[in-house]
Scaffold this motif. Sequence first.
Motif, PDB file in Angstrom:
ATOM      1  N   THR A 183       0.834  -1.211   0.000  1.00  9.68           N
ATOM      2  CA  THR A 183       0.000   0.000   0.000  1.00  9.68           C
ATOM      3  C   THR A 183       0.865   1.257   0.000  1.00  9.68           C
ATOM      4  O   THR A 183       0.621   2.201  -0.757  1.00  9.68           O
ATOM      5  CB  THR A 183      -0.912  -0.002   1.236  1.00  9.68           C
ATOM      6  OG1 THR A 183      -1.695  -1.189   1.255  1.00  9.68           O
ATOM      7  CG2 THR A 183      -1.837   1.212   1.219  1.00  9.68           C
ATOM      8  N   GLY A 184       1.879   1.267   0.849  1.00 12.69           N
ATOM      9  CA  GLY A 184       2.777   2.417   0.917  1.00 12.69           C
ATOM     10  C   GLY A 184       3.541   2.627  -0.369  1.00 12.69           C
ATOM     11  O   GLY A 184       3.723   3.770  -0.827  1.00 12.69           O
ATOM     12  N   LEU A 185       3.983   1.521  -1.010  1.00 12.16           N
ATOM     13  CA  LEU A 185       4.717   1.633  -2.280  1.00 12.16           C
ATOM     14  C   LEU A 185       3.830   2.203  -3.376  1.00 12.16           C
ATOM     15  O   LEU A 185       4.268   3.068  -4.166  1.00 12.16           O
ATOM     16  CB  LEU A 185       5.236   0.243  -2.668  1.00 12.16           C
ATOM     17  CG  LEU A 185       6.052   0.173  -3.963  1.00 12.16           C
ATOM     18  CD1 LEU A 185       7.320   1.026  -3.843  1.00 12.16           C
ATOM     19  CD2 LEU A 185       6.408  -1.272  -4.304  1.00 12.16           C
ATOM     20  N   ALA A 186       2.581   1.732  -3.434  1.00 12.51           N
ATOM     21  CA  ALA A 186       1.657   2.244  -4.448  1.00 12.51           C
ATOM     22  C   ALA A 186       1.426   3.743  -4.273  1.00 12.51           C
ATOM     23  O   ALA A 186       1.388   4.511  -5.253  1.00 12.51           O
ATOM     24  CB  ALA A 186       0.333   1.488  -4.365  1.00 12.51           C
ATOM     25  N   MET A 187       1.308   4.200  -3.046  1.00 11.23           N
ATOM     26  CA  MET A 187       1.102   5.622  -2.794  1.00 11.23           C
ATOM     27  C   MET A 187       2.339   6.442  -3.163  1.00 11.23           C
ATOM     28  O   MET A 187       2.218   7.551  -3.698  1.00 11.23           O
ATOM     29  CB  MET A 187       0.738   5.833  -1.326  1.00 11.23           C
ATOM     30  CG  MET A 187       0.321   7.249  -0.990  1.00 11.23           C
ATOM     31  SD  MET A 187      -1.041   7.863  -2.033  1.00 11.23           S
ATOM     32  CE  MET A 187      -2.348   6.728  -1.574  1.00 11.23           C
TER      33      MET A 187
END
Length: 720
Positions: A390-394
């Motif tokens: 999730t953090g990488l996608a953001m």
Amino acid sequence: MAPITATTMRKVVAFILAVSVDLLLFYASGFAVFHSVFRHFTHLWLSAALRWLALIGVSLLTLGVPKALLIRFITAHSLLPAVFETGTNALYREENQCGQLGDVRCWLMFSGASLATALFWEITIPDTDEEVAGIEKKQKARVLFMRVLRLYRPDYALLFGGLVFLSLAVICEMFIPFYTGRVIDILGSNYQENDFLSALLFMGLYSLGSSVSAGSRGGLLTCAIHSFTCRIKVMLFGALTKQEIGFFETTKAGEITSRLSKDTTLMGRTVCLNVNVLLRTFIKTMGMISLMLSLSWKLTFLVLMETPITGLLQNIYDTHYQKLTLAMQDTMASSNEVANEVVSGIRVVRSFNAEKHETRRYDDRLMDTHNLKTQRSTVRVIYLLARRLTGLAMQVLVLYYGRLFIQRGQMTTGNLVSFILYQSDLGISIRTLTYIFGDMLNSVGAAGKVFEYLDRKALVSTDGKLQPDHLSGHINFRNLNFTYPANPTKTVLQDFSLELKPGQMMALVGPSGEGKSTCVSLLERFYEPQQGEILLDGKPLKSYDHQFLHKKISVVNQDPVLFSGTIKQNIEYGLKSCSLDEIKDAAMKANAHDFIMQLEKGYDTEVGEGGGHLSKSERQRIAIARALVRRPRVLILDEITSSLDTESEKKIQQSLSSIPNQTLLVIAHRLKTIENADQIVVVSGGKVKERGTHRELMDMKGSYYKLREELFTEGNSPHH
């Protein structure tokens, strides 16, 4: 194959009808926009309202009143296209294809997102009875947490100091990324040495301030934790010592020691440290959001969209993690219980060659804990993986839109670098906030078990106030019925009545397990009889002051317990003031003075753990001295002569007979111990079967006569 029910058919028809109506309205809305029927965002929200009314109408006509989850899905599904188009226009300042002319791909994307939103709402704000119970459980956890905070009251000064330094550390830390971006902008544009040096100076000062404040905060909070843990351990230990004996018989020792050692420490450290992290993260998050809004409000709102996803992941994780943690605590208490049993009974284990059996049993308990730890670790790995993705996608989205904004001149490269640094910290902070809040509630699970013991009221009250100046020692057992808490189905005493007169010696005899020692336990108020009462000088035993009662009634058991310390400390055990002369006098009456004086340190000799440095006979005599030093009005000797030689037994009997007006209750298997008693009582089946003097009972040739033939033979006497 099971037949299709009318309810199933109705649901299928409702689904097909709802999809048809919604697709028709979705395409009609897109067609209207494409042909410029409406030029503003009004058409988006009007069509959203129309779709919502249509879908709700279909649901009402086909299914009746829709459930909460379905209403949430319809609401999200209807509003999402309008929200998506409005947000896209705010970021891009141009229209999006899905907003202009919808197709099946866009419709499916909105449907999936709406379903995820509805499920997120259902998980975080549930409506089912089971999940409402979960909310009540969390509310109970919040109450426990506030109670823990109140127990920190003596350490509020330390906590306040920690909060001040925490705030300073966070404020200093927040400005470091800001000045990092300033440095990059200064180096990338017209270089000004003064601006560059000024930015570096401020970075250094903020870094130093953050480090000093963080260290000071850690020191103060550590002191507060240690103070709290020590205080709560003492409180819990004091509460445990006030419980009735039945509590310790029905509660495993491993569970008690686990609460006393592990849960109190976990309660103090986890709660305080979590509050520290929670406050630090909250202050830091609010500050970073403010600075990020000043850099780019568009990117800030984009980053904040990660929050509900993080919250959903955290909620699912907390539920499973807490359940596994509580189960693991129980298995750890169970393994501690096995270890305690083996250590305390190592002689029995060795005698029966059961070392391998006990090792396997301990290994089984550890494997239960290991399996739960493995499951808990697996849940954590999955959670961390989902959180990282999730953090990488953001981060990818921020870089993509950041490039667009730099090209349009809406922000500088240095601003983007500062924003990315903040965004990285913000993601961690938001995840920490959601994690810590859940973990803080999880940690009070340990606090709940500690409070369970702290709040527990002993079933045998010690609130009596009676302390008469004169006590004769007249005891009456009246119509007692009693069963042990650990075995409530077995009645030990039935309609039991007995009278002990002052200055007399009474002996209780009978087969083992018939209720003799139970009478002693009730007289010591270890238990409360289910029916009947015990009177001391005509007053109920429970009306006497606890300390007064146990000074006037002393008991010496067959297997006396000594505590680590000196002989002197064991004899005066429980007394606030006791002179050495009184201790020596009691030791002489117990025939213990001579052997004590032969020891190198005399009365200052260490007895070892459980009195292990002394023989059983020596421990027995010290226990008798411990009882006699209190000058009791009622003395109870429970099978104590089995470890004494003939000479010691004779001297002790002479000493006891020289004490005037003392009520003496003796339980013994030796004929010589009881044949001179003023009254002998035969107890069988929890009832008084016979009573009288030795000669009277022998003449009756009843139960006592038979017992004498079986138990009181010359072979059992030390004279042979």
